[in-house]
Each structure stands twice: as C-alpha cells, then as structure tokens.
Design a protein around this motif. Structure first.
Motif, PDB file in Angstrom:
ATOM      1  N   UNK A  84       0.774  -1.142   0.027  1.00 10.05           N
ATOM      2  CA  UNK A  84       0.033   0.171  -0.032  1.00 10.05           C
ATOM      3  C   UNK A  84       0.982   1.161   0.062  1.00 10.05           C
ATOM      4  N   UNK A  85       0.189   2.385  -0.382  1.00  4.47           N
ATOM      5  CA  UNK A  85       1.110   3.608  -0.322  1.00  4.47           C
ATOM      6  C   UNK A  85       1.001   4.245   1.127  1.00  4.47           C
ATOM      7  N   UNK A  86       1.953   4.724   1.645  1.00  8.24           N
ATOM      8  CA  UNK A  86       2.046   5.258   3.001  1.00  8.24           C
ATOM      9  C   UNK A  86       2.219   6.655   3.140  1.00  8.24           C
ATOM     10  N   UNK A  87       1.604   7.136   1.962  1.00  8.44           N
ATOM     11  CA  UNK A  87       1.975   8.556   2.000  1.00  8.44           C
ATOM     12  C   UNK A  87       0.969   9.371   3.096  1.00  8.44           C
ATOM     13  N   UNK A  88      -0.081   8.852   3.299  1.00 11.21           N
ATOM     14  CA  UNK A  88      -1.044   9.348   4.326  1.00 11.21           C
ATOM     15  C   UNK A  88      -0.375   9.418   5.754  1.00 11.21           C
ATOM     16  N   UNK A  89       0.640   8.533   5.960  1.00  9.38           N
ATOM     17  CA  UNK A  89       1.150   8.252   7.390  1.00  9.38           C
ATOM     18  C   UNK A  89       2.470   8.947   7.475  1.00  9.38           C
ATOM     19  N   UNK A  90       3.291   8.876   6.518  1.00 15.57           N
ATOM     20  CA  UNK A  90       4.671   9.555   6.638  1.00 15.57           C
ATOM     21  C   UNK A  90       5.068  10.395   5.497  1.00 15.57           C
ATOM     22  N   UNK A  91       5.881  11.234   5.934  1.00 18.51           N
ATOM     23  CA  UNK A  91       6.344  12.106   4.825  1.00 18.51           C
ATOM     24  C   UNK A  91       7.441  11.370   3.910  1.00 18.51           C
TER      25      UNK A  91
END
Ligand code: HEC
Length: 108
Positions: A84-91
């Motif tokens: 999954x993309x982790x963009x929502x959680x980390x920069x």
C-alpha cells in the motif's frame, strides 16, 4: 507514458532534495517509525523483515536498489500488488530515512 516518466523523475528529484534533511528527523519520531516498521510493515514483510506476503527487506536483498527508489515504493506503494502507499502516514523525508535504515540493515 512521457507524462509518467516525467512524474517519476519529478518525484525522484523531490526526494533527492529531501536527502539533505534526512538526518533531521527527531529521535522520538525515529522511534515511532521503527515501531511502524516492526508492526505495520512487519505484518507483511515478516516480524524480522525477512519476508512474508511481501519480500524480505534485508540490507543484502535491497543492496541493488537506490534509497530514492525504495522511498518512492514506500510513499506510492506498488499498484496492483498488496504493497500500500504510506503517503497518508509518513512524509517523503521519513520514507527516505526508512529506506536508508533498511539499506543499512534493521534487526541484523
Ligand atoms: C499489506 C502488505 C504490505 C504492507 C503492510 C507493507 N508492504 Fe511493502 N510490499 C508488499 C508487497 C507484496 C511488496 C512486493 C510488491 C511487488 O510485487 O513489487 C512490497 C514491496 C516493498 C518494497 C520494495 C521491495 C522490493 O524488493 O522491490 C519496499 C521497500 C517495501 N515494500 C517497504 C515497506 C515498508 C517500509 C512498509 C511499512 C511502512 C511496507 N512495505 C508495508 C506488501 C506490504
């Protein structure tokens, strides 16, 4: 297609710019990121990141890949795979830091 190449290049450049500040992640945030790595990433990549549903994330296996490429995988995920993309959680900066940790070897 050209657009995709452009976007990927732009994203790589943006990550490159972040490299300079990767060392500035606060120790407490580093601890949170390690927790994320063990619990969230570990649920697919294995508790010791030696592989599970996802491939092993050991320093040896990741050696051929650049940190920017790995950070981009972490941020965007791999469409069409369970990653999954982790963009929502980390920069992006944190993704680059995590990629660097993985390349140095976590739990090894
Ligand atoms: C739901 C399962 C799942 C979770 C949670 C997950 N991954 Fe993945 N990951 C995968 C799979 C599956 C692949 C392989 C994708 C492919 O086939 O290219 C992958 C690929 C990767 C790769 C590229 C490895 C390579 O050899 O190309 C990296 C780096 C990575 N993950 C890091 C992470 C990190 C860091 C986290 C936590 C922030 C994480 N992953 C969480 C399933 C997961």
């Amino acid at each position: 297609m050209t657009n995709t190449v452009f976007l990927i290049t732009a994203a790589l450049l943006a990550l490159g710019v972040c490299t300079a500040t990767a060392a500035e992640i606060h120790p407490q945030r580093q601890a949170e990121l390690f927790y994320l790595l063990k619990h969230d990433c570990g649920s697919c990549h294995g508790m010791r990141l030696e592989g599970g549903l996802g491939p092993a994330l050991t320093a040896k296996r990741l050696a051929p890949y650049g940190s920017e490429f790995l950070a981009l995988t972490i941020i965007q995920g791999r469409p069409g795979t369970p990653m999954p993309p982790w963009r929502p959680f980390i920069t992006e900066q944190e993704a680059l830091w995590l990629a660097g940790q993985l390349k140095q070897g976590v739990n090894q």
